[in-house]
Scaffold this motif. Structure first.
Motif, PDB file in Angstrom:
ATOM      1  N   HIS A  97       0.829  -1.199   0.000  1.00 46.63           N
ATOM      2  CA  HIS A  97       0.000   0.000   0.000  1.00 46.63           C
ATOM      3  C   HIS A  97       0.866   1.252   0.000  1.00 46.63           C
ATOM      4  O   HIS A  97       1.938   1.286   0.587  1.00 46.63           O
ATOM      5  CB  HIS A  97      -0.961  -0.029   1.173  1.00 46.63           C
ATOM      6  CG  HIS A  97      -2.032  -1.060   0.974  1.00 46.63           C
ATOM      7  ND1 HIS A  97      -3.045  -1.271   1.849  1.00 46.63           N
ATOM      8  CD2 HIS A  97      -2.223  -1.928  -0.036  1.00 46.63           C
ATOM      9  CE1 HIS A  97      -3.826  -2.242   1.389  1.00 46.63           C
ATOM     10  NE2 HIS A  97      -3.343  -2.650   0.252  1.00 46.63           N
ATOM     11  N   THR A 138      -1.934   1.092   6.327  1.00 47.84           N
ATOM     12  CA  THR A 138      -2.360   2.436   5.942  1.00 47.84           C
ATOM     13  C   THR A 138      -3.875   2.564   6.011  1.00 47.84           C
ATOM     14  O   THR A 138      -4.587   1.737   5.483  1.00 47.84           O
ATOM     15  CB  THR A 138      -1.929   2.744   4.502  1.00 47.84           C
ATOM     16  OG1 THR A 138      -0.547   2.503   4.395  1.00 47.84           O
ATOM     17  CG2 THR A 138      -2.219   4.188   4.156  1.00 47.84           C
ATOM     18  N   GLY A 139      -4.328   3.594   6.666  1.00 50.76           N
ATOM     19  CA  GLY A 139      -5.761   3.824   6.733  1.00 50.76           C
ATOM     20  C   GLY A 139      -6.339   3.375   8.058  1.00 50.76           C
ATOM     21  O   GLY A 139      -7.355   3.882   8.497  1.00 50.76           O
ATOM     22  N   LYS A 140      -5.666   2.429   8.714  1.00 52.40           N
ATOM     23  CA  LYS A 140      -6.214   1.948   9.984  1.00 52.40           C
ATOM     24  C   LYS A 140      -5.359   2.406  11.154  1.00 52.40           C
ATOM     25  O   LYS A 140      -5.667   2.125  12.309  1.00 52.40           O
ATOM     26  CB  LYS A 140      -6.290   0.421   9.968  1.00 52.40           C
ATOM     27  CG  LYS A 140      -7.068  -0.097   8.763  1.00 52.40           C
ATOM     28  CD  LYS A 140      -7.635  -1.467   9.027  1.00 52.40           C
ATOM     29  CE  LYS A 140      -8.517  -1.933   7.903  1.00 52.40           C
ATOM     30  NZ  LYS A 140      -7.751  -2.452   6.763  1.00 52.40           N
TER      31      LYS A 140
ATOM     32  N   ARG B 394      -8.491   0.139  -1.531  1.00 48.90           N
ATOM     33  CA  ARG B 394      -7.609   0.349  -0.388  1.00 48.90           C
ATOM     34  C   ARG B 394      -8.473   0.606   0.840  1.00 48.90           C
ATOM     35  O   ARG B 394      -9.673   0.766   0.721  1.00 48.90           O
ATOM     36  CB  ARG B 394      -6.730   1.581  -0.640  1.00 48.90           C
ATOM     37  CG  ARG B 394      -5.713   1.395  -1.730  1.00 48.90           C
ATOM     38  CD  ARG B 394      -4.580   0.536  -1.250  1.00 48.90           C
ATOM     39  NE  ARG B 394      -3.541   0.418  -2.249  1.00 48.90           N
ATOM     40  CZ  ARG B 394      -3.486  -0.522  -3.165  1.00 48.90           C
ATOM     41  NH1 ARG B 394      -4.410  -1.440  -3.228  1.00 48.90           N
ATOM     42  NH2 ARG B 394      -2.498  -0.576  -4.034  1.00 48.90           N
ATOM     43  N   ALA B 395      -7.793   0.678   1.987  1.00 46.30           N
ATOM     44  CA  ALA B 395      -8.545   1.037   3.195  1.00 46.30           C
ATOM     45  C   ALA B 395      -8.864   2.521   3.151  1.00 46.30           C
ATOM     46  O   ALA B 395      -8.161   3.291   2.501  1.00 46.30           O
ATOM     47  CB  ALA B 395      -7.710   0.717   4.418  1.00 46.30           C
ATOM     48  N   CYS B 396      -9.923   2.904   3.841  1.00 41.91           N
ATOM     49  CA  CYS B 396     -10.322   4.312   3.890  1.00 41.91           C
ATOM     50  C   CYS B 396      -9.205   5.129   4.525  1.00 41.91           C
ATOM     51  O   CYS B 396      -8.665   4.756   5.555  1.00 41.91           O
ATOM     52  CB  CYS B 396     -11.589   4.459   4.711  1.00 41.91           C
ATOM     53  SG  CYS B 396     -12.002   6.156   5.100  1.00 41.91           S
TER      54      CYS B 396
END
Ligand code: SF4
Ligand code: SF4
Lengths: 351, 477
Positions: A97, A138-140, B394-396
């Motif tokens: 990612h 990424t994102g969490k 992808r993740a938010c």
């Protein structure tokens, strides 16, 4: 099975291979559900724009402190992206990612230019793994991984991180592009200088960044340009940086008005240390800051105020590191409260 | 310039998205008419109730004859009409892929065409006529039952069509303006108590004024001028904005006092009135990449996609056919798919995925984006929509674009978390039912998360399984 298919199936090579493929050629997916057309932005371009925005600072860093800066960036990328790749394989992701590419860049830019390379590696590994991967990537993540890495490095190796600083390469026009590392050494950045002796260097010098400091943090016009670039392209939200800057100036002005000798003037707080860099590139990181607009203002105010307080009342001159990390912790709470107020249940129902 | 014929009300709203330089259907030709060899008509009402066939194999029917009725004598349900003149060929065989259980197949029978006489309504008294035609409104505006003129307090006529491919009002009215006018006059006459709001978007004020100036309807009409932003054409959204009361898209139906017609229902009502026959045709705007092929066609209900596309010479290979708008529609895979009143438009979207070396560095002059990361921000050029997802899932990252564009002020990313973790009560608390399913949140998401469809599914679950939660709340309201 062709060799390409074999690679695609291999759990460890696939993330790297697919990342490279989609990195260079783009995604080959098409949408299956409505909406049938999608915005052209994706995370690669999104993250890539952050890297573009830091490019002037990077070049300035090289110009000021020598080509060794490239080695710091390189080590940061090798270990940061490496850790990300390992986790991608463990999690059986298709791709690495993109967040990691930005993290490594930002992390390298907030390191002192003469830091030992192994410290760079340890810091970025810690930041990536404990700042991000343990939360799910990424994102969490709750914490900004670059900030976490830097914080870890400066707490774990205070001597290596803060004892000596490089002064800008002197002499010819090519500056640091012609030498490996600057050989002029000082023991103080403007922030530590003020803390020790109360001396303040001129705002212009602070603004132009011709002194010792972290790689990317010194030349303010380039940082501001990068930040504005991100805000104009909508990659970064303008609310948090603005709130942070306003609250920093506000708190510093009040303190300065109370005691002109003991407390630094507001402009010194604004231009000194890594504040502007952190505001433009880390505070505006969407993942670790609140989702709601009011929450963004609140978070900005928290960071700005905390920065001044930590810088003034504790021994740590780089208050922004702690401020950002603390604000990151409060992010879910801020969002919870703000959304709870926005959609509050009153006797008349949900507003 | 003449004096303005109607009161204007400028509408503005936060959020929404301007699809800049997307293609438009603004044809200079009047709409085409296509009469297929056979039609198969599904036997159910707009809300899915089955109707009982009234005809048998071999019967001869005329266009407009009743071929199926509700099994219970419910005066509020509309029957199904034959859409072409011909012979009943088959009363059961639902073609593969069609969701409708029963259909009636009618084959065109040119040999026995008799001029229709029994449908003419001209001698009947005016009130009867009004009653008769109100009956057709459920067919045209998707109402579950027939409205009574007294209870209709508002009539909304939407001439906004932004989906993101715009169907210009001139394209609708070209050749159909007389019908639209007839319908407007009829509505004014029969719902004498109601207020009429006509909505258009800012660029088309002239055209709509020209249209209205010929109808003398200054008195009860308001012209609501919407910004040229999607989802101005969404009916829940429009009604919510125009009445000041947000409409919950979970709690169907819309207030029975509100009558909502779009341009195409208006025109079809007009044709029904002019011909004194039930509305058995539909108007379908068809978009293709080739500008010369874009058109609006008039076809009888029950025409199949195949038939229409062979008439229009459209090749679907390498393309995807989408029924409804690009942001809210659904894909048609089966070529024998039957076009009914729910077919609001057809889009033939090329399945093209451009892969190029170092693509993320390309300037992107004809790429559309909410962000300003592409050259199209500076030098916009005509966009060519394709089905490429433009990135991978992808993740938010909490970027907030979805919240910025959401026209009803929700936080789709937060709701998405609730929806995917089965926290429906929290989702209701955060007003998930206000979502108008516009799909913008999915459109702008850089992480390519299907936010809107997750919210849609959550709302379906709430509607079927836990509507008590919503009702509890609505008691409070
Ligand atoms: S949450 Fe609903 S109304 Fe808001 S943008 Fe998404 S689909 Fe549209
Ligand atoms: S647009 Fe997508 S990535 Fe951004 S906040 Fe919304 S759901 Fe998350």
């Amino acid at each position: 099975m062709t060799s390409v298919e074999k690679i695609r199936k291999n759990r460890f090579i696939a993330p790297i291979f697919n990342s490279l493929e989609s990195f260079f050629f783009g995604s080959d997916e098409s949408v299956r559900r409505a909406p049938f057309i999608r915005d052209a932005i994706d995370l690669k371009r999104y993250m890539f724009f952050v890297i573009i925005a830091t490019l002037p600072c990077t070049l300035a860093g090289i110009y000021l402190y020598g080509l060794r800066v490239l080695a710091v960036i390189g080590v940061s990328y090798i270990f940061g992206v490496g850790a990300e790749a390992v986790f991608a394989a463990v999690r059986r992701q298709d791709e690495i990612h993109e967040g990691a590419f930005v993290t490594c860049m930002l992390y390298a830019l907030i390191m002192p230019p003469n830091v030992p390379l192994w410290v760079v590696a340890v810091g970025i590994l810690f930041g990536t793994i404990f700042g991000k991967e343990v939360f799910g990537g990424t994102g969490k993540n709750i914490f900004n991984p670059a900030m976490t890495g830097r914080l870890f490095a400066s707490l774990a190796f205070p001597d290596l991180m803060t004892k000596t600083w490089l002064l800008p390469v002197d002499g010819n026009l090519a500056g640091g592009f012609a030498s490996w590392v600057s050989d002029a050494i000082t023991t103080a950045t403007p922030m530590t200088l003020f803390q020790r002796s109360g001396d303040i260097i001129s705002n212009l010098q602070l603004f132009m960044g011709y002194f010792g400091g972290c790689i990317g943090e010194t030349v303010k016009p380039l940082i501001i340009a990068g930040g504005l670039f991100l805000m104009i392209t909508r990659v970064a939200n303008w609310r948090i940086p603005l709130a942070t800057i306003i609250s920093l100036l506000f708190t510093a002005t009040i303190l300065h008005a109370i005691d002109q000798q003991a407390f630094a003037p507001p402009l010194f707080h604004l231009l000194g240390g890594g504040f502007l860099f952190a505001v433009m590139f880390m505070v505006s990181d969407p993942v670790t800051t609140p989702a709601s607009r009011t929450g963004k203002w609140l978070c900005g105010i928290l960071i700005g105020t905390l920065t001044v307080l930590i810088r003034t009342f504790t021994g740590y001159v780089e208050g922004i590191m702690f401020a950002v990390t603390i604000a990151n912790m409060f992010t879910p709470l801020i969002d919870y409260i703000v959304l709870g107020i926005k959609y509050r249940v009153t006797p008349k129902g949900v507003i | 310039m003449d004096k303005l014929p109607v009161k204007q009300k400028k509408i503005s709203f936060k959020g929404g998205y301007r699809f800049n330089k997307f293609p438009i259907i603004d044809t200079n030709l009047p709409c085409k008419t296509f009469e297929p060899e056979y039609v198969s008509i599904p036997l159910c009402t707009s809300d899915g109730q089955q109707l009982k066939p009234q005809v048998r194999q071999g019967h001869f029917v005329r266009k407009g004859d009743i071929i199926a009725k509700p099994s219970t004598p419910d005066i509020n349900l509309t029957p199904v009409f034959a859409s072409i003149t011909g012979r009943i060929d088959n009363t059961v065989g639902a073609p593969a892929g069609s969701k409708a259980t029963d259909t009636i197949l009618i084959k065109k029978d040119a040999s026995t065409v008799v001029p229709s006489a029994q449908n003419t309504l001209s001698p009947i008294r005016q009130e009867c006529k009004i009653k008769q035609y109100l009956k057709y409104l459920p067919l045209l505006c998707g109402l579950p039952r027939i409205p009574s003129p007294a209870e209709v307090s508002h009539i909304f006529i939407s001439a906004v069509n932004i989906q993101p491919i715009v169907v210009g009002i001139n394209a609708w009215l070209h050749g159909n303006d007389q019908a639209a006018r007839t319908a407007l006059d009829f509505l004014r006459e029969c719902c004498a108590q109601s207020h009429i709001t006509i909505s258009c978007h800012s660029k088309e004020i002239r055209s709509i004024e020209k249209f209205l100036s010929l109808n003398n309807c200054k008195d009860r009409c308001t012209l609501a001028v919407f910004p040229e932003k999607y989802p101005s054409d969404n009916r829940y959204f429009q009604i919510g904005i125009l009445t000041g009361k947000p409409v919950s898209s979970i709690r169907e139906p819309i207030d029975p006092g509100y009558l909502f017609l779009d341009m195409r229902s208006l025109i079809l009502l007009g044709y029904a009135l002019q011909n004194s026959a039930p509305p058995t045709d539909i108007l379908v705007p068809v978009y293709c990449e080739d500008p010369d092929m874009r058109t609006i066609v008039k076809i009888p209900v029950g025409t199949s996609l195949e038939q229409l596309f062979s008439f229009l010479h459209i090749d679907v290979r390498g393309n995807r056919v989408i029924e409804g708008g690009l942001l809210t529609g659904k894909e048609i895979i089966d070529p024998t798919y039957i076009l009914t009143r729910s077919t609001e438009s057809l889009t033939v979207l090329p399945e093209k995925i451009t892969r190029s070396f170092l693509w993320f560095l390309r300037p992107g002059r004809n790429l559309d984006s909410y962000t300003r990361c592409f050259a199209s921000t500076l030098i916009p050029s005509e966009k060519k929509p394709t089905t490429g997802s433009q990135g991978s899932l992808r993740a938010c990252i909490n970027c907030g674009y979805c919240a910025d564009v959401c026209p009803v002020g929700l936080y789709p990313n937060v709701l998405y978390n609730y929806a995917t973790h089965d926290l429906l009560e929290e989702a209701i608390e955060k007003n998930i039912d206000r979502c108008v399913d516009c799909g913008l949140c999915t459109y702008v998401c850089p992480s390519k998360i299907p936010v809107a469809s997750a919210l849609y599914n959550a709302k379906q679950t709430i509607y079927t399984d836990c509507s008590h939660l919503i009702h509890n709340r609505s008691h409070c309201l």
